[in-house]
Motif scaffolding. Structure first.
Motif, PDB file in Angstrom:
ATOM      1  N   ILE A 164       3.722  -0.843   3.439  1.00  0.00           N
ATOM      2  CA  ILE A 164       2.951  -2.040   3.088  1.00  0.00           C
ATOM      3  C   ILE A 164       1.687  -1.645   2.333  1.00  0.00           C
ATOM      4  CG2 ILE A 164       1.985  -4.188   3.952  1.00  0.00           C
ATOM      5  CD1 ILE A 164       5.031  -3.603   4.548  1.00  0.00           C
ATOM      6  N   ALA A 165       1.048  -0.560   2.783  1.00  0.00           N
ATOM      7  CA  ALA A 165      -0.187  -0.114   2.146  1.00  0.00           C
ATOM      8  C   ALA A 165       0.016   0.199   0.675  1.00  0.00           C
ATOM      9  CB  ALA A 165      -0.735   1.114   2.876  1.00  0.00           C
ATOM     10  N   ALA A 166       1.161   0.783   0.331  1.00  0.00           N
ATOM     11  CA  ALA A 166       1.416   1.150  -1.062  1.00  0.00           C
ATOM     12  C   ALA A 166       1.464  -0.082  -1.956  1.00  0.00           C
ATOM     13  CB  ALA A 166       2.728   1.927  -1.168  1.00  0.00           C
ATOM     14  N   VAL A 167       2.084  -1.154  -1.466  1.00  0.00           N
ATOM     15  CA  VAL A 167       2.202  -2.377  -2.273  1.00  0.00           C
ATOM     16  C   VAL A 167       0.857  -3.096  -2.340  1.00  0.00           C
ATOM     17  CG1 VAL A 167       3.410  -4.570  -2.541  1.00  0.00           C
ATOM     18  CG2 VAL A 167       4.639  -2.565  -1.685  1.00  0.00           C
ATOM     19  N   VAL A 168       0.129  -3.117  -1.237  1.00  0.00           N
ATOM     20  CA  VAL A 168      -1.200  -3.727  -1.246  1.00  0.00           C
ATOM     21  C   VAL A 168      -2.105  -2.999  -2.237  1.00  0.00           C
ATOM     22  CG1 VAL A 168      -3.284  -4.145   0.114  1.00  0.00           C
ATOM     23  CG2 VAL A 168      -1.033  -4.650   1.092  1.00  0.00           C
ATOM     24  N   ALA A 169      -2.052  -1.678  -2.222  1.00  0.00           N
ATOM     25  CA  ALA A 169      -2.881  -0.908  -3.155  1.00  0.00           C
ATOM     26  C   ALA A 169      -2.534  -1.239  -4.603  1.00  0.00           C
ATOM     27  CB  ALA A 169      -2.711   0.589  -2.893  1.00  0.00           C
ATOM     28  N   VAL A 216     -11.030   8.755  11.524  1.00  0.00           N
ATOM     29  CA  VAL A 216      -9.814   9.180  10.831  1.00  0.00           C
ATOM     30  C   VAL A 216      -9.973   9.013   9.325  1.00  0.00           C
ATOM     31  CG1 VAL A 216      -7.368   8.649  10.460  1.00  0.00           C
ATOM     32  CG2 VAL A 216      -8.277   8.744  12.786  1.00  0.00           C
ATOM     33  N   LEU A 217     -10.614   7.920   8.922  1.00  0.00           N
ATOM     34  CA  LEU A 217     -10.769   7.637   7.500  1.00  0.00           C
ATOM     35  C   LEU A 217     -11.735   8.596   6.809  1.00  0.00           C
ATOM     36  CD1 LEU A 217     -10.856   3.735   7.683  1.00  0.00           C
ATOM     37  CD2 LEU A 217      -9.002   5.159   6.800  1.00  0.00           C
ATOM     38  N   GLY A 218     -12.656   9.159   7.571  1.00  0.00           N
ATOM     39  CA  GLY A 218     -13.517  10.171   6.991  1.00  0.00           C
ATOM     40  C   GLY A 218     -14.977   9.785   6.938  1.00  0.00           C
ATOM     41  N   ASP A 219     -15.824  10.733   7.221  1.00  0.00           N
ATOM     42  CA  ASP A 219     -17.263  10.519   7.224  1.00  0.00           C
ATOM     43  C   ASP A 219     -17.745  10.079   5.845  1.00  0.00           C
ATOM     44  OD1 ASP A 219     -19.892  10.627   8.347  1.00  0.00           O
ATOM     45  OD2 ASP A 219     -20.206  12.470   7.210  1.00  0.00           O
ATOM     46  N   GLY A 220     -18.501   9.003   5.835  1.00  0.00           N
ATOM     47  CA  GLY A 220     -19.059   8.508   4.589  1.00  0.00           C
ATOM     48  C   GLY A 220     -18.143   7.603   3.796  1.00  0.00           C
ATOM     49  N   ALA A 246      -6.282   0.655   4.783  1.00  0.00           N
ATOM     50  CA  ALA A 246      -7.592   1.277   4.617  1.00  0.00           C
ATOM     51  C   ALA A 246      -7.452   2.747   4.239  1.00  0.00           C
ATOM     52  CB  ALA A 246      -8.403   1.125   5.902  1.00  0.00           C
ATOM     53  N   GLN A 247      -6.521   3.442   4.875  1.00  0.00           N
ATOM     54  CA  GLN A 247      -6.321   4.855   4.568  1.00  0.00           C
ATOM     55  C   GLN A 247      -5.873   5.053   3.136  1.00  0.00           C
ATOM     56  OE1 GLN A 247      -6.623   7.804   6.962  1.00  0.00           O
ATOM     57  NE2 GLN A 247      -7.022   8.347   4.822  1.00  0.00           N
ATOM     58  N   ARG A 248      -4.968   4.201   2.662  1.00  0.00           N
ATOM     59  CA  ARG A 248      -4.497   4.322   1.284  1.00  0.00           C
ATOM     60  C   ARG A 248      -5.642   4.092   0.300  1.00  0.00           C
ATOM     61  NH1 ARG A 248       0.594   4.576  -1.403  1.00  0.00           N
ATOM     62  NH2 ARG A 248       0.084   4.778  -3.602  1.00  0.00           N
ATOM     63  N   LEU A 249      -6.473   3.107   0.567  1.00  0.00           N
ATOM     64  CA  LEU A 249      -7.591   2.821  -0.328  1.00  0.00           C
ATOM     65  C   LEU A 249      -8.586   3.979  -0.349  1.00  0.00           C
ATOM     66  CD1 LEU A 249      -8.243  -0.955   0.435  1.00  0.00           C
ATOM     67  CD2 LEU A 249      -6.925   0.042  -1.433  1.00  0.00           C
ATOM     68  N   VAL A 250      -8.882   4.533   0.817  1.00  0.00           N
ATOM     69  CA  VAL A 250      -9.786   5.682   0.887  1.00  0.00           C
ATOM     70  C   VAL A 250      -9.185   6.875   0.154  1.00  0.00           C
ATOM     71  CG1 VAL A 250     -10.740   7.408   2.471  1.00  0.00           C
ATOM     72  CG2 VAL A 250     -11.012   4.968   2.963  1.00  0.00           C
ATOM     73  N   ASP A 251      -7.894   7.105   0.355  1.00  0.00           N
ATOM     74  CA  ASP A 251      -7.230   8.221  -0.314  1.00  0.00           C
ATOM     75  C   ASP A 251      -7.309   8.100  -1.831  1.00  0.00           C
ATOM     76  OD1 ASP A 251      -6.535   9.322   2.101  1.00  0.00           O
ATOM     77  OD2 ASP A 251      -4.449   8.640   2.068  1.00  0.00           O
ATOM     78  N   GLU A 252      -7.410   6.853  -2.314  1.00  0.00           N
ATOM     79  CA  GLU A 252      -7.488   6.635  -3.756  1.00  0.00           C
ATOM     80  C   GLU A 252      -8.913   6.385  -4.234  1.00  0.00           C
ATOM     81  OE1 GLU A 252      -4.487   4.782  -5.990  1.00  0.00           O
ATOM     82  OE2 GLU A 252      -3.208   4.424  -4.251  1.00  0.00           O
ATOM     83  N   GLY A 253      -9.893   6.739  -3.400  1.00  0.00           N
ATOM     84  CA  GLY A 253     -11.267   6.758  -3.871  1.00  0.00           C
ATOM     85  C   GLY A 253     -12.190   5.665  -3.389  1.00  0.00           C
ATOM     86  N   ALA A 254     -11.662   4.672  -2.657  1.00  0.00           N
ATOM     87  CA  ALA A 254     -12.502   3.558  -2.225  1.00  0.00           C
ATOM     88  C   ALA A 254     -13.350   3.926  -1.016  1.00  0.00           C
ATOM     89  CB  ALA A 254     -11.634   2.347  -1.883  1.00  0.00           C
ATOM     90  N   MET A 303      -3.742  11.739  -5.084  1.00  0.00           N
ATOM     91  CA  MET A 303      -3.829  10.350  -5.495  1.00  0.00           C
ATOM     92  C   MET A 303      -4.606  10.214  -6.807  1.00  0.00           C
ATOM     93  SD  MET A 303      -2.119   8.486  -3.418  1.00  0.00           S
ATOM     94  CE  MET A 303      -1.384   8.535  -1.772  1.00  0.00           C
ATOM     95  N   THR A 304      -4.526   9.061  -7.427  1.00  0.00           N
ATOM     96  CA  THR A 304      -5.028   8.889  -8.777  1.00  0.00           C
ATOM     97  C   THR A 304      -6.491   8.494  -8.851  1.00  0.00           C
ATOM     98  OG1 THR A 304      -4.354   6.562  -8.799  1.00  0.00           O
ATOM     99  CG2 THR A 304      -2.735   8.201  -9.529  1.00  0.00           C
ATOM    100  N   GLY A 305      -7.111   8.124  -7.717  1.00  0.00           N
ATOM    101  CA  GLY A 305      -8.488   7.662  -7.770  1.00  0.00           C
ATOM    102  C   GLY A 305      -8.616   6.294  -8.387  1.00  0.00           C
ATOM    103  N   ARG A 306      -7.606   5.441  -8.229  1.00  0.00           N
ATOM    104  CA  ARG A 306      -7.646   4.101  -8.822  1.00  0.00           C
ATOM    105  C   ARG A 306      -8.824   3.275  -8.331  1.00  0.00           C
ATOM    106  NH1 ARG A 306      -1.660   1.647  -8.083  1.00  0.00           N
ATOM    107  NH2 ARG A 306      -2.020   2.453  -5.963  1.00  0.00           N
TER     108      ARG A 306
END
Length: 251
Positions: A218-223, A50-54, A24-32, A1-4
């Protein structure tokens, strides 16, 4: 992912599963970093793992409870030090049938959760951070809010109101805060299970893309709408429906 979303913080309501968790997963994957909310603490704890520690915290409570909203925003600011993004994903539809016969107490509950609480979350997020620092809001509506939706008419009416609220807030909060919405068709989640269970192939055949939606769609468009890739987009409702509305179909 791009880290947007590197260095940014989001609240996503109704995010213990389904579309909300996908966002939430998409946002975390992109750095949020994210705060997720929903009613059931155990499900939220599992989702946060699932989203990850921290990367994620959770606050359990009813989306339409002002005290819960205050708690979630305070926890977000305490843990992450900022708030940039809000996704109003929580929605309910406790009744099925003709609008002329629907219980009015249920109607009031639908509008309180689907519309009034979305406005309240926006007001509180704006007062706590967005007014000073800017940001973006995305409301999760539905194609049921774009045209009559037999047997889920009050849900559709609430989503129509949410779409209009999106436009009003976009006018009021620009230029520092952008406000947009997405309008999905049927997405394969527990919430929408009754609309396709046992007949998925039949339902999907009505869609030009011949499949139902997934939370990731849906997550892709929201992101996109939350990101600076959509820096000149506000007050818009993006239909994400596999082409269903092109054929005259409805939820």
């Amino acid at each position: 992912m791009t880290g947007r979303f590197s260095g940014q913080v989001a609240i996503v309501t109704g995010a213990s599963r389904g579309i909300g968790l996908g966002i939430a997963q998409r946002l975390v994957d992109e750095g949020a970093q994210v705060c997720i909310t929903a009613r059931k603490e155990a499900a939220l704890a599992e989702a946060a793992d699932v989203l990850g520690d921290g990367r994620a915290i959770y606050v359990a409570g009813s989306a339409d409870d002002p005290a819960h909203q205050d708690e979630a925003i305070a926890a977000t600011l305490e843990r992450f030090g900022r708030l940039d993004l809000l996704v109003n994903n929580t929605g309910i539809n406790p009744v099925y049938g003709r609008a002329i016969e629907v219980d009015l107490a249920a109607v009031e509950k639908i509008f309180r959760v689907n519309v009034v609480s979305a406005l309240s979350w926006a007001q509180k997020a704006y007062a706590a951070s967005l007014a000073e620092h800017g940001g973006a809001i995305v409301n999760v509506a539905s194609i049921a809010g774009l045209k009559p939706a037999p047997n889920i008419g009050m849900y559709g009416a609430s989503k129509s109101a949410l779409i209009h609220l999106t436009e009003e807030l976009a006018v009021e909060l620009g230029p520092s805060v952008r406000v947009n919405a997405v309008a999905p068709a049927v997405v394969k989640t527990k919430f929408a299970n009754a609309l396709y269970e046992g007949r998925e192939a039949e339902v999907a055949a009505e869609y030009p893309l011949k499949r139902l939606g997934e939370p990731e769609d849906i997550a892709a468009v929201v992101a996109f709408l939350l990101s600076q890739d959509a820096a000149w987009v506000t007050g818009q409702t993006i239909v994400v429906d596999g082409g269903l509305t092109l054929t005259g179909g409805s939820v």
